[in-house]
Structures are given as C-alpha cells and as structure tokens.
Design a protein around this motif. Structure first.
Motif, short mmCIF file in Angstrom:
data_model
loop_
_atom_site.label_atom_id
_atom_site.label_comp_id
_atom_site.label_asym_id
_atom_site.label_seq_id
_atom_site.Cartn_x
_atom_site.Cartn_y
_atom_site.Cartn_z
N LEU A 493 83.69 87.96 40.89
CA LEU A 493 83.31 86.88 39.97
C LEU A 493 82.14 87.27 39.07
O LEU A 493 81.56 86.42 38.41
CB LEU A 493 82.95 85.61 40.76
CG LEU A 493 84.08 84.99 41.59
CD1 LEU A 493 83.62 83.67 42.20
CD2 LEU A 493 85.34 84.78 40.76
N ILE A 494 81.81 88.55 39.06
CA ILE A 494 80.77 89.05 38.17
C ILE A 494 81.44 89.67 36.95
O ILE A 494 82.17 90.65 37.07
CB ILE A 494 79.89 90.10 38.87
CG1 ILE A 494 79.30 89.53 40.16
CG2 ILE A 494 78.79 90.59 37.94
CD1 ILE A 494 78.39 88.35 39.95
N GLU A 501 80.15 86.94 28.66
CA GLU A 501 79.86 86.29 29.94
C GLU A 501 78.97 87.17 30.81
O GLU A 501 78.11 86.67 31.55
CB GLU A 501 81.15 85.96 30.68
CG GLU A 501 82.01 84.90 30.02
CD GLU A 501 82.89 85.47 28.90
OE1 GLU A 501 83.58 84.69 28.24
OE2 GLU A 501 82.89 86.71 28.71
N GLY A 502 79.18 88.49 30.72
CA GLY A 502 78.36 89.40 31.50
C GLY A 502 76.91 89.38 31.06
O GLY A 502 75.98 89.45 31.90
N ILE A 503 76.69 89.28 29.77
CA ILE A 503 75.32 89.19 29.24
C ILE A 503 74.68 87.89 29.71
O ILE A 503 73.50 87.86 30.09
CB ILE A 503 75.34 89.28 27.71
CG1 ILE A 503 75.80 90.68 27.29
CG2 ILE A 503 73.97 88.96 27.13
CD1 ILE A 503 76.06 90.83 25.81
N ILE A 504 75.46 86.82 29.71
CA ILE A 504 74.95 85.53 30.21
C ILE A 504 74.58 85.66 31.68
O ILE A 504 73.50 85.22 32.11
CB ILE A 504 76.01 84.42 30.01
CG1 ILE A 504 76.23 84.15 28.53
CG2 ILE A 504 75.59 83.14 30.75
CD1 ILE A 504 77.40 83.21 28.25
N ALA A 505 75.48 86.25 32.47
CA ALA A 505 75.23 86.40 33.91
C ALA A 505 73.98 87.22 34.16
O ALA A 505 73.18 86.90 35.05
CB ALA A 505 76.44 87.06 34.58
N SER A 506 73.78 88.28 33.37
CA SER A 506 72.60 89.12 33.53
C SER A 506 71.32 88.35 33.21
O SER A 506 70.31 88.46 33.92
CB SER A 506 72.72 90.35 32.63
OG SER A 506 71.58 91.17 32.73
N ARG A 507 71.38 87.56 32.15
CA ARG A 507 70.20 86.77 31.78
C ARG A 507 69.85 85.77 32.87
O ARG A 507 68.68 85.58 33.21
CB ARG A 507 70.46 86.05 30.46
CG ARG A 507 70.45 86.95 29.23
CD ARG A 507 70.86 86.19 28.00
NE ARG A 507 70.85 87.04 26.80
CZ ARG A 507 71.41 86.72 25.65
NH1 ARG A 507 72.03 85.53 25.53
NH2 ARG A 507 71.35 87.55 24.62
N ILE A 508 70.87 85.13 33.41
CA ILE A 508 70.63 84.12 34.45
C ILE A 508 70.11 84.79 35.72
O ILE A 508 69.22 84.26 36.40
CB ILE A 508 71.92 83.33 34.73
CG1 ILE A 508 72.27 82.46 33.50
CG2 ILE A 508 71.77 82.46 35.97
CD1 ILE A 508 73.60 81.72 33.62
N ALA A 509 70.67 85.96 36.05
CA ALA A 509 70.21 86.68 37.24
C ALA A 509 68.74 87.07 37.09
O ALA A 509 67.94 86.92 38.02
CB ALA A 509 71.07 87.91 37.47
N ASP A 510 68.37 87.57 35.92
CA ASP A 510 66.97 87.94 35.68
C ASP A 510 66.07 86.70 35.71
O ASP A 510 64.95 86.75 36.23
CB ASP A 510 66.83 88.64 34.33
CG ASP A 510 67.44 90.03 34.33
OD1 ASP A 510 67.66 90.59 35.42
OD2 ASP A 510 67.73 90.56 33.23
N LEU A 511 66.58 85.62 35.14
CA LEU A 511 65.81 84.37 35.14
C LEU A 511 65.55 83.90 36.57
O LEU A 511 64.43 83.50 36.91
CB LEU A 511 66.56 83.29 34.36
CG LEU A 511 65.96 81.88 34.36
CD1 LEU A 511 64.59 81.89 33.70
CD2 LEU A 511 66.90 80.91 33.63
N MET A 552 85.68 80.48 36.98
CA MET A 552 86.75 79.62 37.49
C MET A 552 88.12 80.25 37.22
O MET A 552 89.02 80.21 38.07
CB MET A 552 86.66 78.24 36.86
CG MET A 552 85.58 77.35 37.45
SD MET A 552 85.84 76.99 39.21
CE MET A 552 87.47 76.22 39.18
N GLN A 553 88.28 80.81 36.03
CA GLN A 553 89.54 81.47 35.70
C GLN A 553 89.77 82.67 36.63
O GLN A 553 90.88 82.88 37.13
CB GLN A 553 89.53 81.92 34.25
CG GLN A 553 90.83 82.61 33.82
CD GLN A 553 90.80 83.03 32.35
OE1 GLN A 553 89.93 82.63 31.59
NE2 GLN A 553 91.76 83.84 31.96
N LYS A 554 88.70 83.43 36.87
CA LYS A 554 88.81 84.58 37.76
C LYS A 554 89.11 84.14 39.19
O LYS A 554 89.89 84.79 39.91
CB LYS A 554 87.51 85.38 37.73
CG LYS A 554 87.60 86.75 38.36
CD LYS A 554 88.47 87.68 37.55
CE LYS A 554 88.49 89.08 38.11
NZ LYS A 554 89.38 89.99 37.37
#
Length: 565
Positions: A493-494, A501-511, A552-554
């Motif tokens: 799911l990553i 979406e990956g850039i979003i996930a990275s930003r949220i993870a760093d946040l 969700m799609q994944k």
C-alpha cells in the motif's frame, strides 16, 4: 527480521560501486571474451528463444517433476547483492555452504553495501552493473525500478525455458501475489505465509513483544501493565526501586529507534497491542486517528512528564540499544524479540533471572487480546535474477533447488550424518549442534551457518526441523503463539516514490516523523492536542485523501489476488 517482520520505508546513505562488482555469474572468472559473449547472448535472448523454442519447451515439459539443478553440477559462481549493510556472511566457510556447494556446484559471492544501501543500488541500476542476484526488501523502490527498466528476468520465462520444476516448488498463490500487470512474476520472497496458512499451523509466531526484565518485574509483584495507570505505576516503581544497573541509570522503557518517519514501537506495534482494526466502515483506517491510540500516546507523554522517558531513547540506534539490553539497563521494552537474541543470551549466561520475558502490555479499554503481526504473504525480502547473469539457466535451477523441500532441508540442516540425522524418528541436528543452536547462536551461525541463509527460506517447511528454542528465548517466542494474525492484504500500500501519491506519502511520513517526538515531549495534554491537530491539518493539505484513494484501489487489488471479499 526483521516484516516483521517492518514498516515499509526506505531511508539510507551512499556509495559508488566502482570496480567491486563483476558482471555476470561465472564458473571461471578467467573465461575468455568469446566464451563470455556466447554465454551472455544465451542469457539475454531468453525471450526470443522462448518464442521460437516450442519444441524445446515441449521436451522440457516431460521433465516437470525432475529437479533441473541435477542436470549440471559443475562449478559456477553467482555474485549476489544483499541490500542490507549489516549482513555479514562468507560462503564456503560454514558446513552448510560447503555442503551445498559440493552438491550443486554453486558458489556465492555475497556483495553488501558499505554505506547507504539505496544509493548503492541506484548506482548499479543507473550504470547497469547489477550482479547476478539481488535481494532487497519487497517494499523497496528498487524492485519497481529494476522491473520497469527491464533489468531483471521474469521467473516464469526462465522456468519455462530452463526449469519447469520451478512450478513444482513455488507457491502458486505467492506467484500470483507478485504477478505484475504483464502477467509475469519477477521475484520470489522469503518466509512468505499466506492468510490461509494461519488456519493450518498452530505455532505461527510474531516478532512483536512487550517485555520486562524478569527479576525486576517479579520484585515489583508482577504489576498489571495493560492500563495506562498500571503502566505508569510500574515504570515509576521500577525507577524508584532500581535507580541504577551496575552503576548506570535504569531506563524505564525502551523503544525501537526513532527515524525520520517515526518509530515502529509507537506505531504498528502499539496499534496491534491495542487491537486497532486496519479497516472501518469499508475504508482503510489510520490507527493514528483511533481514540485508544491517542490515549496511549498521551500515556507516553505523561511518562516523559514524570521523568520516565530517558533522553537516550530518542537518539540511540540499534547498536546502542543492543549494548544496553545486554547490560540489562531497560526495565521494559516494546520491541522486536528477534532483535536482541544475542543480548538476551548474554544476560542469561550471567544470571537467568535477569533476562527479559514477554508479558501482557498496553491494551485497549476493553482489555482485548493483542492482534500482533505475523508473517505475511509478501514475506520479508524479494530475490531477483538480473539480466547481467551469464548463466540464467543455472540461476533459476538454483532458485528451484532452494525452494524445494530438499533445498530447504540442506540450507537448514546441512549434510546428513555431519550436522544432522534421524533421531527418535525425527530429522534434527545432532545433539552437539542442537545444543550449540540453543545456547550459543553466534557460534552456531559461524560453524553451521544456517541463520544467515534466509534469502529463499520457507519458515513453514523449516519449522519441522527447528530445535526447541533455548531457555533464554523460548518464553519470548511461545508467548506470541495464538496472538499472531495475518495483515497480508495491507501489504503493497506504499505507492512508488516518484508518483504523485508517493510524493504525498513521503511528505506525510516525514511530517509524522517530526510530529511524534513533539507529541511525547509536549508539556501538557492540551499542548499534545494542539500538535496533533496541526498534524491532521498539514496531512490533509499534503493530499491525504488522494493517497487514501490510491491505497483503497490497491487494497481491492490485494483482496482480489487473495480471493478475499
């Protein structure tokens, strides 16, 4: 390992490959250029040969039950990259590797990054200097890069061409799980356990444990630490009763190391102890939004306010933690049990009562049993055969051999009569090696060499040969029986790191990595709430809903692959 073992993130440092790597798997490093060219052309034209090789494939189909590796056991060497800087194993120096090499003709030259794993792998990808085999975490971006770049063979094509026996020993469900959009599978995992296996096997363990130092815990009257009140009271009592350990300050609670993206102990570990569901109302559910989780994070904040969180836990890495565990300086830990086996053994040898034991830890308000992560169908690592391999036929046959029951036995037990035999009707290590495995694991791995050979290990097969855990670690493992569950459908799911979406996930993870320490160090619950609400706001602004839609799609694709509605 530890998926489990394992939150899926990648964050490491860099080194150029230079002349360390030799392209190709070769039985003789001094082959002349013409031999190399013929061999290379043979390997890199598998797809063309397959298209025009119906007659050969038909001939092979008659041998589907015959192990292909037996056709050629002449000496061959594979260069094998392992994507972990801590890995240390020299093939040919242990009894198991010597036996496997003698039997199959295969020798392995393991290549390990000295610095940043991701930069080294990216360098090899960019320069097309990948060695014959690559083993890396299944979640790593490098997997997609190698597949999309056409740098690795599909196992299907190699098996069809060179070794149909592969299909006899590979799990159809695992192959389906890793199947790409083109219908092909490019890598095979280790320690993969399908959800249905949890109904077949009673003793599937988890690595996730809450442990306490046995002598201290018993001296405190075995306090109930399932509630925030009991948890804090126990930590406070331990610090007061045992302020020092051999002249060093006691650390009331130990956690996995803090990274740029958070802390395992205070994320998936804590969420699973609280039995927080992964889905709610038909949608993925972030444990960070759960009231029970927030309640316990505030408990850890309170622990810091009470002076029960040592500053060490915010800065120590695994090496420092292992040293302190071996010194017995932690009272309690929310930690992965397999990460401190050597330290636990050292404690046991000094004083059996000073070891760590697993007990019931943080729980939700209903005191529900924990739902700890067991092994999943993704396994831990993924092994791939690159198109730089000059002997792809021997490579796929060696993979098939390793995946087979015979190969699993050889890689686990070694040579019959030398390291194991049938004793009391069971295939098991000879007494001297069984004792060594229980009581001196470091020496066992150095002499026998079973544990480091995990690249294509199958835990469900190997458990039949596993010696009884030694007294230092037995209770830690047995405590997890019946508490492990499969979270397989939530793997993968990553999103790719270079996608939106990956850039979003990275930003949220760093946040989140920046927010978590602030929450624990907040001076009040009110300040905690402000920091938490700020995180939710910034998460939404970063595009959380878009990421969630992708996930969700994944998830639906995962359920379809596993036949789950």
């Amino acid at each position: 390992m530890g998926k489990g073992y394992l939150r899926l993130v990648a964050y490491l440092l860099a080194i150029l490959l230079s002349a360390l790597l030799f392209v190709g798997c070769t039985s003789d490093k001094k082959e002349n250029d013409s031999e190399e060219q013929v061999s290379s052309e043979n390997g890199n034209n598998v797809e063309q040969e397959q298209a025009s090789g119906d007659s050969e494939k038909s001939e092979n189909s008659e041998e589907t039950v015959e192990p292909g590796w037996k056709k050629d056991t002449s000496p061959v060497t594979f260069d094998w990259y392992v994507h972990f800087s801590w890995y240390n194993y020299n093939w040919g120096e242990t009894l198991i590797s010597k036996y496997v090499q003698e039997k199959t003709g295969v020798s392995i030259n393991f290549i390990v990054p000295a610095g940043n794993e991701n930069e080294k792998l990216n360098t090899m990808i960019a320069s097309n200097t990948l060695p014959d085999f690559v083993t890396l975490g299944w979640w790593e971006d490098g997997v997609r890069k190698m597949i999309d770049g056409g740098l690795v063979y599909s196992l299907n094509e190699l098996a069809d061409k060179y070794d149909p026996y592969f299909y006899e020993v590979a799990s159809p469900q695992v192959l389906k799980w890793y199947e790409q959009d083109d219908g092909k599978t490019y890598g095979y995992p280790n320690f993969a356990v399908a959800p249905e296996d949890y109904d077949k096997y009673e003793k599937i363990p988890s690595n996730q444990t809450f442990v306490v130092r046995k002598d201290m815990y018993e001296a405190l009257g075995k306090p109930d630490m399932r509630t925030p009140e009991g948890f804090l009271a126990a930590l406070k009592a331990a610090k007061e009763k045992f302020p020092e350990v051999n002249g060093q300050p006691l650390i009331p609670i130990g956690l996995h190391e803090f990274t740029d993206t958070g802390n395992y102990s205070l994320e998936s570990y804590l969420a699973n102890f609280l039995a927080i569901p992964r889905e709610k109302d038909g949608k993925l559910y972030d444990f960070r939004e759960d009231p029970e989780y927030i309640r316990w994070l505030k408990t850890f904040r309170k622990a810091n306010e009470m002076g029960l969180l040592s500053p060490d836990i915010f800065i120590d890495k695994r090496a420092q933690m292992e040293e302190k565990i071996a010194q017995g300086r932690y009272f309690a830990m929310l930690y992965q049990r397999t990460d401190f086996v050597a330290a636990q053994q050292a404690l046991y040898e000094r004083d059996p009562n000073s070891i760590y034991i697993a007990v019931d830890g943080p729980a939700n308000s209903n005191l529900d049993p924990p739902k700890l992560a067991g092994p999943g169908i993704s396994g831990w690592t993924l092994t791939m055969i690159t198109k730089n391999c000059k002997h792809p036929d021997r490579a796929i046959r060696f993979v098939s051999y390793w995946l087979s029951e015979e190969g699993q036995r050889d890689m686990y037990l070694g040579r019959q009569g030398e390291t194991w035999d049938i004793i009391d009707g069971k295939e098991q290590y000879l007494p001297e090696y069984a004792e060594m495995a229980r009581n001196n694991r470091e020496q066992f791995d150095k002499v026998v060499g079973q544990d480091p050979l995990w690249m294509l290990g199958n835990s469900l097969i190997q458990m039949r040969w596993a010696p009884e855990p030694g007294p230092a670690v037995r209770q830690l493992e047995e405590w997890t029986y019946g508490k492990a569950v499969s979270y397989a459908i939530y793997d993968n799911l990553i999103p790719p790191s270079d996608s939106e979406e990956g850039i979003i996930a990275s930003r949220i993870a760093d946040l989140w990595g920046q927010t978590l320490p602030k929450l624990l160090l907040a001076k009040s619950d009110e300040e905690f709430d402000q920091i938490y609400q700020d995180f939710l706001k910034k998460r939404a602004e970063a595009g959380y809903e878009k990421l969630l839609a992708w996930q969700m799609q994944k998830l639906e694709e995962n359920k379809k692959k596993l036949g789950i509605k």
